[in-house]
Design an enzyme around this catalytic site. Structure first.
Site, short mmCIF file in Angstrom:
data_model
loop_
_atom_site.label_atom_id
_atom_site.label_comp_id
_atom_site.label_asym_id
_atom_site.label_seq_id
_atom_site.Cartn_x
_atom_site.Cartn_y
_atom_site.Cartn_z
N ASP A 359 0.84 -1.19 0.00
CA ASP A 359 0.00 0.00 0.00
C ASP A 359 0.88 1.25 0.00
O ASP A 359 1.85 1.34 0.75
CB ASP A 359 -0.90 -0.03 1.24
CG ASP A 359 -1.79 1.20 1.35
OD1 ASP A 359 -2.66 1.36 0.49
OD2 ASP A 359 -1.59 1.99 2.30
N GLU A 395 1.68 -0.48 -4.98
CA GLU A 395 0.76 0.60 -5.31
C GLU A 395 1.66 1.82 -5.50
O GLU A 395 2.13 2.40 -4.51
CB GLU A 395 -0.25 0.84 -4.19
CG GLU A 395 -1.25 1.92 -4.54
CD GLU A 395 -2.21 2.24 -3.40
OE1 GLU A 395 -3.39 2.53 -3.68
OE2 GLU A 395 -1.79 2.22 -2.23
#
Length: 719
Positions: A359, A395
């Site tokens: 993330d 990401e």
């Protein structure tokens, strides 16, 4: 403000706990069959107390007697799995200098393998008095804190082996443990929403039917529910608020025993592996649940704040925030980096997971200020013999300056390709000037990855993910509808690149419903037949809706849960059909980019590995690509260039295909390539079901009807 030591009462009627020196490695609580070693890093601590809790919550504190290399440690021979514990760290409380030690606050072990209980958002969890950030609060927080748990590390893995699917052969399914399973009627109620439910045959059979090779679980590291959400009657459903990088969250376990979630998680992995499905974890190492300078003191803040978090250099009471959550992990500090790497290795070696999706991964590359692909974190991953060998998905952005880094991660990494999502959405909603970029995305985004010698598989292709509209909502809503989130519909992305097909939200209009069904099939066919690695968001294959809510992070309810009683069986069948086509034909999952060079065929001068055509059958020119208004294109994929040998050593050659994409609202007759490309063609996919029965083998140079806003895929007929 310097620290003031806090003396906590100790029970006098409890026998003394025996403590031996122990070892500084490994960090955390390690049970070896005869006792447990405890080790905690803190460079700033002056004294560290290990606090043990019995079943009634009674606390016994003992000092860790030894310190080596800033690691405080001790071995307790009487401590067994299931023991709840925490730490109290004595040291400076000087927020202006980046130090926030306060022994009144019970702290979770950053290396805890399990955590039991939930946070109760009491004043005592904060080291200041509400309304006065400069004050100091010395209320004991233990009664309102979850506890770290000593686990039993032993598990019968049997013959477990990781499936090890290559990226090119992978189909990833992003899923939420609870959201996927909570309403499934074939799963026993007592295990719905848990790791055991993911391992249930009902889920595994569904994944297998779809051709899924890897399930990517949204955060399962132990996380905290934000107090602001709890006050609203909501919760941090997505889980991007980690406080334990080693602990599978107990909220997803059906086990009643402290630490039982570890065994249940391992059993889930073993069952998925038996079905040939890899397990990828969505991990949040960029920040923690302790938030900004007004956040609670739960773990690392009270252990060694300046080592674990990036603080503002000229005013260390504040935090650098590249994540939008209040803090950023300090990847400039060796012990913070060690924490991340130790966690990754633990999940691979002990929990048998097969990869990670990071993330806001750009934050991990900010060793100084800018995002740096040569940062220490990437260097550590590159040289690590364990971590470097699993799937690594970034990401590739954060909220800091220069944070959008799609295409810029190191070679061994793959990336969520946000440009793929945006371009494919724009193309199918009929935006002008998208044809050229659509071709780039369809062929693995060579404009993003080829310059750094990366392969098409560097692109993790997706149209939808947990953040944003579901696939059905993408074709049903022009605007977000997030009223249930309690923020006046001001949260969530406003530019969704969606199209409601003429009516906002639910409708009985048969024509609109047919169009929405066709658009969903268009997105699925495009996704699964693009070069790169496709990722399906859970429920998109069966028509899941969130009622237009594009920011379901706080909705742990029917808004976000998959409704298995109301599924689109035809869409499931279509998804399975196209996934099977992808799996059968390597031409859709190439290891290298197309180069346009001729491949010899039947003694001719050769046909390129890829060719692009207008609907009239004319090869595309720069003028066609630059027209701005073109919305239809045909692409020939030469299967002759995908040859090799099977497991028996026999030579195999793939079929060739023509894919016809029509984003116009009217039907278009596509002229197929001349005979040197193939003598005849048969339709294998048609997203416009009204034309499917009309299709029959088409001779070279003949025409095939492609319905308005639809895709037709034709395979060469053996001759």
């Amino acid at each position: 403000m310097t620290h003031a030591d806090v003396t906590l009462p100790q029970p006098e009627d409890r026998p003394a706990v025996q403590v031996w020196p122990g070892k500084a490695f490994p960090l955390g609580a390690t049970y070896d069959g005869s006792g447990t070693n405890f080790a905690l890093f803190s460079e700033v601590a002056e004294r560290v107390q290990l606090c043990l809790f019995d079943a009634d919550g009674n606390e016994t504190c003992v000092d860790l007697p030894e310190i080596d290399g800033f690691v405080w440690h001790g071995f307790l021979p009487a401590i067994e799995p299931g023991q709840r514990y925490g730490y109290r760290v004595h040291g400076p409380y000087e927020p202006a200098n980046g130090h926030r030690c306060n022994p009144a606050k019970l702290l979770l072990d950053p290396y805890a393998k399990a955590i039991d209980g939930s946070f109760e958002w009491d004043q005592s969890l904060f080291s200041y008095n509400f309304g006065d950030p400069q004050s100091r609060n010395d209320d004991d927080s233990a009664a309102h804190m979850p506890k770290s748990v000593v686990i039993n590390p032993y598990f019968d893995w049997g013959t477990d082996r990781p499936p090890k699917h290559g990226y090119a052969d992978s189909v990833i399914y992003e899923a939420h443990v609870k959201g996927l399973t909570q309403l499934h009627p074939d799963i026993p109620e007592e295990i719905r929403g848990t790791y055991a439910a993911i391992a249930h045959p009902a889920i595994i059979d569904h994944l297998t039917r779809l051709g899924v090779t890897a399930i990517e679980l949204m955060p399962v590291h132990h996380f905290a529910n934000d107090s602001t959400l709890v006050d609203k009657g909501l919760s941090n459903y997505w889980g991007y608020n980690t406080i334990g990088f080693f602990a599978p969250d107990h909220k997803y376990t059906s086990s009643r025993s402290a630490g039982g979630q570890v065994q249940e998680f391992k059993a889930m992995v073993r069952a998925l592996h038996e079905a040939g499905i890899e397990v990828i974890l969505d991990v949040v190492y960029n920040h923690t649940a302790e938030g900004n300078h007004l956040g609670p003191t739960l773990s690392m803040r009270g252990i060694d704040n300046a080592a674990y978090y990036r603080v503002v250099e000229d005013d260390k009471q504040y935090y650098m925030d590249y994540t939008g959550t209040g803090n950023s992990l300090n990847v400039r500090h060796p012990n913070s980096l060690q924490l991340i790497m130790d966690s990754l290795r633990y999940w691979i070696t002990e929990m048998h997971v097969d990869g990670f999706r990071f993330d806001l991964a750009a934050t991990l590359a900010r060793e100084f200020y800018d995002v740096d692909r040569l940062s220490s974190f990437f260097e550590l991953v590159q040289q690590d013999p364990t971590v470097s060998q699993v799937k690594l998905i970034a990401e590739p952005w954060d909220v800091g300056p220069g944070g959008y880094q799609v295409g810029n991660f190191p070679p061994q990494w793959t990336e969520w390709n946000g440009k793929y999502r945006d371009t494919v959405r724009d193309y199918w909603r009929g935006e002008d000037s998208t044809l050229g970029e659509f071709a780039e995305r369809l062929t693995g985004s060579p404009d993003l990855y080829e310059h750094s010698t990366r392969r098409p598989v560097a692109s993790i292709n997706f149209v939808t993910a947990h953040d944003g509209f579901t696939l059905l909502d993408l074709v049903s809503y022009n605007e977000k509808h997030n009223e249930a989130n309690g923020e006046g519909n001001n949260d969530g992305e406003s530019n969704n690149r969606s199209w409601n097909c003429g009516i906002e939200g639910p409708t009985d209009d048969a024509e609109v419903l047919r169009l929405r069904g066709r658009q969903q099939r268009n997105f699925i066919a495009t996704l699964l037949l693009s070069q790169g690695v496709p990722m399906i968001c859970h429920g998109d294959e069966l028509g899941r809706t969130q009622g237009g809510n594009n920011n379901g992070f706080c909705q742990d309810d029917e808004i976000t849960w998959v409704n298995w009683e109301k599924v689109d069986e035809d869409l499931i069948s279509f998804t399975s059909q196209v996934a099977a086509l992808r799996a059968k034909h390597p031409v859709f999952r190439r290891h290298r980019f197309f180069d346009g060079k001729p491949i010899r065929r039947r003694g001719s001068e050769g046909i390129p590995d890829i060719s692009w055509f207008t609907p009239d059958g004319v090869e595309m020119t720069d003028e066609h690509w630059d027209s701005g208004f073109g919305k239809s294109v045909g692409v020939y994929l030469n299967g002759l260039g995908i040859s090799g040998r099977n497991s028996r050593g026999e030579r195999i050659v793939d079929d060739s295909f023509v894919l016809c994409f029509n984003a116009h609202f009217d039907d278009i007759d596509f002229v197929l390539p001349p005979s040197e490309y193939g003598l005849s063609w048969e339709v294998v996919v048609d997203t416009d079901e009204t034309h499917l029965d009309e299709q029959s083998p088409v001779a070279a140079g003949g025409t095939t009807t492609v319905g308005g806003r639809s895709v037709v895929v034709l395979k060469s007929v053996a001759d």
